[in-house]
Design an enzyme around this catalytic site. Structure first.
Site, PDB file in Angstrom:
ATOM      1  N   GLU A 456       0.765  -1.236   0.000  1.00 31.10           N
ATOM      2  CA  GLU A 456       0.000   0.000   0.000  1.00 31.10           C
ATOM      3  C   GLU A 456       0.805   1.301   0.000  1.00 31.10           C
ATOM      4  O   GLU A 456       0.683   2.126   0.915  1.00 31.10           O
ATOM      5  CB  GLU A 456      -0.968  -0.005   1.191  1.00 31.10           C
ATOM      6  N   GLU A 600      -5.428  -7.941  -0.840  1.00 28.38           N
ATOM      7  CA  GLU A 600      -6.228  -7.827   0.377  1.00 28.38           C
ATOM      8  C   GLU A 600      -7.675  -7.515   0.004  1.00 28.38           C
ATOM      9  O   GLU A 600      -7.937  -6.594  -0.771  1.00 28.38           O
ATOM     10  CB  GLU A 600      -5.693  -6.736   1.299  1.00 28.38           C
TER      11      GLU A 600
END
Length: 687
Positions: A456, A600
């Site tokens: 991320e 995710e």
């Protein structure tokens, strides 16, 4: 967000921390006697699999591991040094989260609450509670009997000593026995004056001289009639905890706590706590192999025979948090857990880890791993790297493949909040070195088949530094850094896959703002951290001769994590596809640019989150998108996990939901190993 959990009794447990260390992030269990990759026979990709053209996107003299490595020579958007790299404290991270919510921007709290953050925010939380709520005496007279309507139950199932400090796991539940909903609640629990909170889940905690105030998070503020809100934490030096002195105040009044007595002080593994259940016997570990490497063909991932495979895995974090092994080993048995993951049909384990931990291993330092020495007695005496190797071996024996995920630069439960791949004294060079060291060490072991280069990368328009995506060689250009990181891995092991995540923002008008110079949020498309891959259309990642190893890996979440614009109103599968998924990342697979792996996704099995999860599962199933579900852990604050707080009991409702998008053929789960079947309910690849 965080999720709370219940327990029916209070009893101390003994769980001793070992003197060995594992990196923060998730890692697998492996036989202690496993043969490491350093001693295995090396096999690399055949020449036919690698184009002949020269890999020149860095130049012939590029070497990120050279002693005189200077990535930008003082140029670029950010000079990346230990002094100039952004350092963000846990308190600043929390401040950023609150500012994000206030600005209606995306926030992310997908992991456990760090103790440091809790301590730093306790004063503010107490202050707010004092304004809104009765005093502790008004809330819970010590002698008041448990209510017919609401009950607070405290349980301490585990306790251990690391040779210096006592630790205890405390679980709580607010049970609503009435026929009306409870709207908001606050629990007060008295602990030792020297107690501190190491981790917590499904709650917000303030601690003042032994008085612990527990507040719910968004998803468990309201407790329906007959329902319950649960929470949990790990306490350091908990002292004596009397459940009868605990109390809860809610919309129905103030009520005393309950639970069996048991005490929380522990001494080693010799007294207190529940006896550990019999662990699963470790599997015999086969020698590492090199015939299961995967490659990319168009928008598919294929095996060594060119046949399409489907990576359907799960995340288990802890090697990134400071546990230095998998979180939850304070309760569960590692052998049993890895076997259970395989038996439930997950063929890939994504292991979040910190660059700092890997570099500690590389330097011969082994931070202590936090685990229950009684339950995991076979790990006692190993250092944290040896425990990681043990986990790799047990994954191999169970038919599970591994993807390493550099989740944060530093070992920190809140490390995922940091924008970049460097932080403080962990520089860009250190980040690249960590990837290269892992790739070199395990180059002859196809148990580790992939590397997620960085979890991320993100940052908003007005943040500095923040990750961007363009055609520059600036030090904040994630596209360029990802190419360097991929080269750091593939130059050591050209056989593994590399996953490249997206960023957070991308310019709406690249002609006017292609260099990300605007600080106006309105000039950008914004989405989940790691979920914005719009830049691939304009500037795709170029890996030269390694292009057949590239997979793009977005993250996607639901309204329980953050209320994105596309969740407002009566959204549908079609509206999500059109307004979010396609332009942010799905076009990459649709246009045959490269395969996708959603690194995710997941959340609570409640509305409105379940609606989004059902639609994303539909997309994954119909388009056969590779994915790793978030997560196995019970202590993921805003999503919950596949197991409950004992890290052993599976949440069957959630598992059965995910099971629909696990690779299955003829009633068997399909693994990614050509010889070893996936658990007891699966089969080997091609069998």
């Amino acid at each position: 967000m965080k999720r709370c959990r219940i327990a029916a009794f209070v009893t101390a447990f003994l769980m001793c921390l070992s003197g060995v260390g594992c990196s923060s992030g998730t890692a697998e269990n492996s036989d202690r006697a496993v043969t490491t990759s350093e001693s295995a026979e090396q096999t690399v990709t055949e020449e036919s699999d690698i184009p002949d053209e020269t890999d020149s996107f860095f130049g012939d003299d590029y070497d990120p591991f050279a002693e005189d490595y200077d990535p930008y020579g003082g140029g670029g958007a950010v000079t990346v040094t230990g002094d100039s790299a952004q350092t963000v404290t846990a308190a600043e991270s929390e401040k950023e989260e609150k500012e994000t919510e206030a600005d209606s921007e995306k926030s992310d709290d997908k992991q456990e609450t760090a103790a440091q953050t809790t301590a730093q925010t306790s004063a503010k939380t107490e202050e707010k509670q004092a304004e809104k709520k009765p005093s502790a005496e008004e809330k819970a007279p010590e002698k008041e009997a448990p209510s017919e309507d609401v009950e607070l139950i405290i349980s301490m199932p585990n306790g251990w000593n690391d040779g210096t400090y006592d630790f205890s796991q405390l679980d709580g539940a607010v049970k609503n026995k009435s026929d009306a909903p409870v709207e908001g609640w606050t629990a007060t629990i008295y602990v030792g004056s020297g107690a501190s909170v190491e981790q917590s889940w499904n709650c917000e905690i303030s601690l003042d001289n032994g008085k612990m105030t527990v507040n719910p998070v968004e998803h468990n503020k309201s407790i329906s009639a007959g329902g319950e809100g649960t929470f949990g934490m790990i306490l350091k030096n908990p002292g004596d905890i009397d459940p009868a002195k605990a109390a809860v105040v809610c919309s129905m009044g103030a009520f005393s706590g309950s639970g069996n007595s048991g005490g929380s002080g522990n001494s080693g593994n010799s007294s207190g706590g529940n006896p550990p259940s019999a662990p699963v016997q470790a599997k015999d570990v086969p020698a590492p192999t090199t015939d299961d490497w995967l490659s990319v063909k168009g928008n598919k991932i294929v095996d060594s025979n060119g046949k399409e495979v489907w990576l359907t895995g799960v995340n288990w974090f802890g090697y990134n948090t400071g546990t230095n092994t998998f979180d939850g080993l304070w309760s569960c048995d590692l052998n049993s857990s890895l076997k259970s993951i395989a038996d439930h049909g997950f063929n890939l384990l994504r292991v979040p880890i910190s660059a700092e931990l890997i570099n500690s291993w590389a330097d011969g330092n082994y931070p202590t791993a936090n685990f229950n020495q009684a339950t995991n007695s076979y790990l006692v005496g190993m250092n944290s790297l040896e425990i990681f190797d043990y986990a790799v071996g047990q994954c191999r024996a169970n038919g599970i493949k591994i993807m390493i995920d550099i989740h944060s630069a530093k070992t920190d439960a809140m490390g995922h909040m940091k924008n970049m791949w460097y932080e403080g004294n962990v520089t860009e060079k250190d980040y690249l070195a960590a990837l290269g060291w892992m790739a070199e060490r395990y180059k002859n072991d196809d148990t580790i088949i992939a590397y997620d280069l960085k979890n991320e990368p993100h940052g908003k328009a007005n943040e500095n530094p923040r990750a961007k995506w363009d055609n520059s060689k600036d030090s904040d250009n994630w596209k360029y850094i990802a190419e360097k990181a991929a080269n750091a891995v593939l130059s050591k092991n050209p056989n593994v896959l590399v996953m490249v995540e997206g960023i957070e923002i991308y310019p709406k008008d690249t002609d006017k703002n292609g260099d990300f110079s605007s600080t106006n949020a309105g000039d950008y498309h914004s989405t989940w951290w790691g979920g914005n891959l719009r830049g691939v259309k304009d500037n795709p990642v170029d890996l030269g001769k390694y292009q057949n190893k590239l997979v793009y890996s977005p993250h996607d979440y639901g309204p329980a994590v953050y209320q994105q614009e596309w969740f407002k109103g009566d959204y549908t599968y079609e509206s999500l596809y059109d307004e979010a998924w396609y332009d942010n990342w799905y076009y990459i697979q649709d246009k045959n640019i490269a395969p996708l792996l959603i690194g995710e996704w997941g959340g609570f099995m409640t509305q409105p989150n379940l609606k989004w999860m059902t639609y994303l599962r539909q997309l994954i199933k119909e388009k056969r998108i590779n994915h790793t579900f978030w997560c196995f852990n019970a202590n993921s604050g805003d999503t919950g996990g596949l197991v409950k707080d004992d890290f052993t009991t599976w949440d069957n409702e959630k598992y059965n939901f995910v099971k629909e998008v696990l690779w299955q053929e003829d009633g068997k789960f399909v693994g990614l190993d050509h010889e070893i079947p996936l658990g007891s309910n699966g089969k080997a690849l091609g069998k």
